[in-house]
Design an enzyme around this catalytic site. Structure first.
Site, PDB file in Angstrom:
ATOM      1  N   ASP A  35      -2.351  -4.443   5.440  1.00 54.43           N
ATOM      2  CA  ASP A  35      -3.484  -4.946   6.224  1.00 54.43           C
ATOM      3  C   ASP A  35      -3.018  -6.053   7.184  1.00 54.43           C
ATOM      4  O   ASP A  35      -3.316  -6.024   8.396  1.00 54.43           O
ATOM      5  CB  ASP A  35      -4.528  -5.490   5.222  1.00 54.43           C
ATOM      6  CG  ASP A  35      -5.882  -5.739   5.841  1.00 54.43           C
ATOM      7  OD1 ASP A  35      -6.119  -5.314   6.984  1.00 54.43           O
ATOM      8  OD2 ASP A  35      -6.724  -6.359   5.147  1.00 54.43           O
ATOM      9  N   SER A 118      -3.907   0.971  -2.388  1.00 55.32           N
ATOM     10  CA  SER A 118      -4.138   0.315  -3.699  1.00 55.32           C
ATOM     11  C   SER A 118      -2.880   0.056  -4.524  1.00 55.32           C
ATOM     12  O   SER A 118      -2.965  -0.511  -5.608  1.00 55.32           O
ATOM     13  CB  SER A 118      -5.143   1.088  -4.585  1.00 55.32           C
ATOM     14  OG  SER A 118      -6.458   0.855  -4.161  1.00 55.32           O
ATOM     15  N   GLY A 120      -0.275  -1.817  -3.880  1.00 54.05           N
ATOM     16  CA  GLY A 120       0.350  -3.123  -3.695  1.00 54.05           C
ATOM     17  C   GLY A 120      -0.366  -4.146  -4.562  1.00 54.05           C
ATOM     18  O   GLY A 120      -0.402  -4.016  -5.785  1.00 54.05           O
ATOM     19  N   VAL A 121      -0.984  -5.136  -3.936  1.00 49.45           N
ATOM     20  CA  VAL A 121      -1.647  -6.197  -4.714  1.00 49.45           C
ATOM     21  C   VAL A 121      -2.812  -5.671  -5.549  1.00 49.45           C
ATOM     22  O   VAL A 121      -3.176  -6.290  -6.548  1.00 49.45           O
ATOM     23  CB  VAL A 121      -2.137  -7.378  -3.833  1.00 49.45           C
ATOM     24  CG1 VAL A 121      -0.974  -8.155  -3.271  1.00 49.45           C
ATOM     25  CG2 VAL A 121      -3.071  -6.929  -2.757  1.00 49.45           C
TER      26      VAL A 121
HETATM   27  P1  ADP Z   1      -3.599  -2.769  -1.602  1.00 43.42           P
HETATM   28  O1  ADP Z   1      -4.374  -4.070  -1.566  1.00 43.42           O
HETATM   29  O2  ADP Z   1      -4.462  -1.581  -1.266  1.00 43.42           O
HETATM   30  O3  ADP Z   1      -2.818  -2.625  -2.867  1.00 43.42           O
HETATM   31  P2  ADP Z   1      -1.175  -3.529  -0.129  1.00 43.42           P
HETATM   32  O4  ADP Z   1      -1.054  -3.753   1.333  1.00 43.42           O
HETATM   33  O5  ADP Z   1      -0.915  -4.704  -1.024  1.00 43.42           O
HETATM   34  O6  ADP Z   1      -2.624  -2.882  -0.346  1.00 43.42           O
HETATM   35  O7  ADP Z   1      -0.208  -2.374  -0.567  1.00 43.42           O
HETATM   36  C1  ADP Z   1      -0.432  -1.014  -0.298  1.00 43.42           C
HETATM   37  C2  ADP Z   1       0.885  -0.334  -0.014  1.00 43.42           C
HETATM   38  O8  ADP Z   1       1.269  -0.603   1.338  1.00 43.42           O
HETATM   39  C3  ADP Z   1       2.044  -0.811  -0.883  1.00 43.42           C
HETATM   40  O9  ADP Z   1       2.693   0.341  -1.417  1.00 43.42           O
HETATM   41  C4  ADP Z   1       2.963  -1.551   0.087  1.00 43.42           C
HETATM   42  O10 ADP Z   1       4.323  -1.351  -0.261  1.00 43.42           O
HETATM   43  C5  ADP Z   1       2.650  -0.843   1.393  1.00 43.42           C
HETATM   44  N1  ADP Z   1       2.946  -1.579   2.633  1.00 43.42           N
HETATM   45  C6  ADP Z   1       3.030  -2.905   2.865  1.00 43.42           C
HETATM   46  N2  ADP Z   1       3.317  -3.153   4.160  1.00 43.42           N
HETATM   47  C7  ADP Z   1       3.404  -1.931   4.772  1.00 43.42           C
HETATM   48  C8  ADP Z   1       3.697  -1.482   6.102  1.00 43.42           C
HETATM   49  N3  ADP Z   1       3.919  -2.324   7.100  1.00 43.42           N
HETATM   50  N4  ADP Z   1       3.710  -0.129   6.348  1.00 43.42           N
HETATM   51  C9  ADP Z   1       3.454   0.748   5.353  1.00 43.42           C
HETATM   52  N5  ADP Z   1       3.179   0.400   4.098  1.00 43.42           N
HETATM   53  C10 ADP Z   1       3.175  -0.922   3.806  1.00 43.42           C
END
Ligand code: ADP
Length: 178
Positions: A35, A118, A120-121
């Protein structure tokens, strides 16, 4: 049919597509992870448009322009926060993919890219999330003409390995050098 699916190891913000999907939070006002990366690359105009949307419910999706991104549009969806699997998380995660794919269909988008919503965090177990993402997408593209091409942007090595493992039998293209 699965020649419509491609895997990419890298940053979703670099992808030139009709739309990239954002794993947003329910405020739609930006956050960390993918995001934050999308908002940073798209510029302040994305936040201005998001402010007009008045948030988004978990499992639903909303469309904005892509501004400074190479992608024309962003489909913002809000994944479930993992809480042990007792809070309808699987249905909500499936609904994220379906809602985003339906927006792509309604707008006749040829090419869209998904992050691993979902995982990641929000803490969703990556293996289960990968099979929901892939099964939901394959089901959808069997039935509908759009989107014509789906890229799964795999940012971390664990997701990369999981998607490869599940999709190996389908002979998907692997996009390099992104
Ligand atoms: P959520 O809150 O839905 O878990 P996150 O952003 O924390 O979202 O993580 C979702 C996924 O996006 C994770 O697998 C993370 O590794 C990945 N991610 C983080 N940055 C990027 C990026 N720039 N491009 C693609 N995927 C990413």
């Amino acid at each position: 049919m699965t020649d419509k699916i491609q895997l990419l190891h890298g940053d979703i913000t670099k992808i030139k597509a009709d739309a990239i999907v954002n794993a947003a939070n329910s405020s739609l006002l930006g956050g960390g992870g993918v995001d934050g990366a999308i908002h940073k690359a798209a510029g302040y105009q994305l936040l201005n448009e998001c402010k007009l949307l008045k948030g988004c419910k978990t499992g639903e999706a909303k469309l904005t322009n892509g501004y400074m991104l190479p992608a024309k549009y962003v489909i913002h969806t809000v994944g479930p926060i993992w809480s042990g699997g007792y809070n309808n998380e699987a249905n909500l995660l499936q609904s994220c993919y379906l809602s985003a794919l339906t927006i792509a269909l309604d707008n006749k988008f040829g090419k869209i890219a998904f992050p691993n919503i979902s995982t990641g965090v929000y803490g969703y177990p990556k293996k289960e999330a990968a099979s929901i993402a892939i099964n939901t997408t394959i089901d959808f593209i069997k039935k509908h003409e759009y989107p014509k091409q789906i890229i799964f942007a795999l940012f971390d090595n664990e997701n990369l390995a999981l998607y490869n493992e599940i999709l190996v039998k389908y002979n998907c293209d692997f996009l390099k050098n992104y």
